[in-house]
Every structure is written in structure tokens, then in C-alpha cells.
Scaffold this active site. Structure first.
Site, mmCIF file in Angstrom:
data_model
loop_
_atom_site.group_PDB
_atom_site.id
_atom_site.type_symbol
_atom_site.label_atom_id
_atom_site.label_comp_id
_atom_site.label_asym_id
_atom_site.label_seq_id
_atom_site.Cartn_x
_atom_site.Cartn_y
_atom_site.Cartn_z
ATOM 1 C CG ASP A 113 80.039 70.723 -77.453
ATOM 2 O OD1 ASP A 113 79.781 69.407 -77.515
ATOM 3 O OD2 ASP A 113 79.531 71.745 -78.273
ATOM 4 C CG HIS A 169 73.280 65.310 -73.742
ATOM 5 N ND1 HIS A 169 72.436 65.488 -74.475
ATOM 6 C CD2 HIS A 169 73.791 66.792 -73.948
ATOM 7 C CE1 HIS A 169 72.001 66.565 -75.039
ATOM 8 N NE2 HIS A 169 72.881 67.387 -74.683
ATOM 9 C CB SER A 256 79.760 75.328 -65.637
ATOM 10 O OG SER A 256 79.132 75.824 -66.839
#
Length: 294
Positions: A113, A169, A256
Site C-alpha cells: 500500500d 510482498h 518508508s
């Protein structure tokens, strides 16, 4: 004020930034910049704040954080009262059906996301950090051989703000190699900081690996730390086969960045995302969302 493009709603929105006044003061005022250089970019500051976020006392921040940033907790495995620290909440895990991973092998998905910027036909010595600021891939990876393979390729930058789901991921099935760790500072990766710190990505702590993807060739998969990101945790096992959508790792507290590099001709990015990047806007994306094609 940070404006980004919401392509699901086909409109621009203003990002609600955690600690926006503090960020503006820290990176735009002489005194603030001095404090950043003296203390805030240092590992010790982020480490100490990380320790606090691991304590039971930090739980008191959770409810207000959820309310202030409208976080939909129905997507996650635990309720707010089940977390033992703010950091445990920060690295919260999605429900099994929290994000849908397309099975189409030709579909390039978002690994996380966040807000994406996409650059095609990249110049290895002039990668775009933000308008007016560039850096080189060689400086970023600190490798004299790997970087040459990506001339004319595609660079994707995913900025995760503190309110986002902070696990990242794999974009495809394949095998991921060993992680290379590079020590560095802990500047914020917010656009406010990116406009004021030259070659910020090349200065911050970062980790990268080569992901041998089944459908997108060898991809440089990089994670960049930031202020108050105490750790980048790699959860995968190197050189063992993984499946598309499988978790690679997670960031502890703080904003980040995930950066992906593809070789030339491997992927065709979504035109809407490319257009918004050229206009100077990031596009909001979620894990598993289709962002390009093979």
C-alpha cells in the site's frame, strides 16, 4: 500540503500527514534542518523511539491514530485492544481476504500500500528523486556490475506513509536472492524532505535483493528506511521458491519506501500512473492492485 491522485475515484486528494507541522519545521527552517543533521537523521534517535513503540505504554497512541487517520480496522486480523504495543499495531497483518492478488501472470501488481511514482526509459545517472533532484543507480545499490543491466528500464517508487499497511510482498512467483544491507542515515522520505535533501535515497539506510521473477525477469527489489523506522525486517528465505503475493517483509514504525527496478522492455506501466508522475503527482495504490502488464 501533499496532493496525490486517487485513480479509483478519478480525483486528486490531499494527504493527511502524520506530524506535518513538525516535518515542515524540521526540513524547511534553519533551526529544524540543524536539528535533523545533529540528531533526527541519526540511528540512535530512531532506535530509541523504536524502543518506546515496543513498550506497553505506547498502546495509548493506537486509538487516536486510528481515529485521526480513518484506518479501516475491519481489514486486519486483530482489534485495536488486542495489540501489545504501538509497533505491533503498526506492523498489523491483513485478514486473508484483506487484499486480492490477481492470478493473471501478465499482471504486474503493487507490492504494498502506498503512493507510486513511475519512470520509464530510465537514465542510470539521472534517476528522479523529486523534481530537480536526481541520483544514480550505482550510488543507490553500491554495486559496480548490477546497475548496468537496467539502463533504459523502469523504476517504480512506492512511498509508504505512517498510516499505511507496512508489510511488503512479492510481485510475482519466483526466487529471491540474498539481501544486501547498506548502512545510512534516517531522513524522512516524505516529499517535504525529498525536496530539501539531495540524493536522500542514497543517504538513507537501505536493503536490496535480486528477485528472479518468473514473468518480469530479474528485478531489483529495494527497501529504504526512514526517520523512526527502527528496522527493516526480511521475512523471506533466500533462494527458496515463493508465490505471487507472498509476504517479503515489513517495516517497523515510520514512513518508508519500496523501490523496484525492471530491465528494459520487461514491463509496460499503466498510462494513468505514468501521466500523473509526469504531472508531478503520486498515485495511491494498494497491495495486489494491477499497475502494469508484461
Amino acid at each position: 500540503m501533499i496532493k496525490y491522485y486517487n485513480r479509483k475515484e478519478n480525483k486528486y486528494e490531499i494527504e493527511k500527514v502524520a506530524g506535518e507541522k513538525y516535518l515542515n519545521w524540521s526540513y524547511c527552517s534553519p533551526v529544524g534542518i540543524g536539528l535533523v543533521e545533529l540528531l533526527l537523521k541519526k540511528k540512535l534517535f530512531s532506535k530509541l523511539y523504536g524502543y518506546y513503540c515496543d513498550t506497553k505504554i505506547s498502546c495509548k497512541k493506537i486509538e487516536s491514530f486510528i481515529e485521526d487517520f480513518n484506518i479501516d480496522m475491519s481489514l486486519y486480523q486483530k482489534t485495536p485492544d488486542q495489540y501489545s504495543s504501538f509497533n505491533e499495531f503498526f506492523i498489523r497483518e491483513l485478514n486473508p481476504d484483506g487484499r486480492i492478488i490477481p492470478s493473471n501472470d501478465n499482471a504486474l501488481i503493487s507490492p504494498c500500500d502506498g503512493k507510486i511514482s513511475a519512470y520509464e526509459n530510465i537514465d542510470l545517472d539521472g534517476l528522479v528523486q523529486i523534481k530537480g533532484f536526481t541520483y544514480s543507480l550505482k550510488e543507490l545499490v553500491e554495486d559496480n556490475e548490477i546497475y548496468n543491466l537496467y539502463h533504459g528500464g523502469t523504476c517504480l517508487i512506492f512511498r509508504l506513509c505512517p498510516t499505511d499497511y507496512h508489510r511488503f510482498h512479492f510481485i510475482d512467483s519466483g526466487v529471491c536472492g540474498e539481501t544486501t544491507k547498506i548502512k545510512g542515515h534516517y531522513y524522512s522520505v516524505n516529499p517535504i524532505a525529498l525536496k530539501n535533501v539531495k540524493k536522500l535515497f542514497c543517504q538513507n539506510k537501505r536493503e536490496w535483493s535480486i528477485f528472479h521473477s518468473d514473468n518480469f525477469s530479474d528485478v531489483i527489489y529495494m527497501e529504504v528506511g526512514a526517520t523512526c523506522v527502527g528496522s527493516i525486517i526480511q521475512g523471506y528465505t533466500p533462494n527458496v521458491r515463493i508465490t505471487k503475493g507472498e509476504e517479503k517483509g515489513y517495516f517497523k514504525f515510520g514512513g518508508s519506501t519500496v523501490i523496484l527496478f525492471f530491465k528494459k522492455g520487461v514491463v509496460k506501466m499503466n498510462e494513468e500512473i505514468l501521466t500523473q508522475t509526469k504531472l508531478g503527482f503520486e498515485t495511491s495504490v494498494t497491495l495486489g492492485e494491477k499497475i502494469g502488464l508484461k
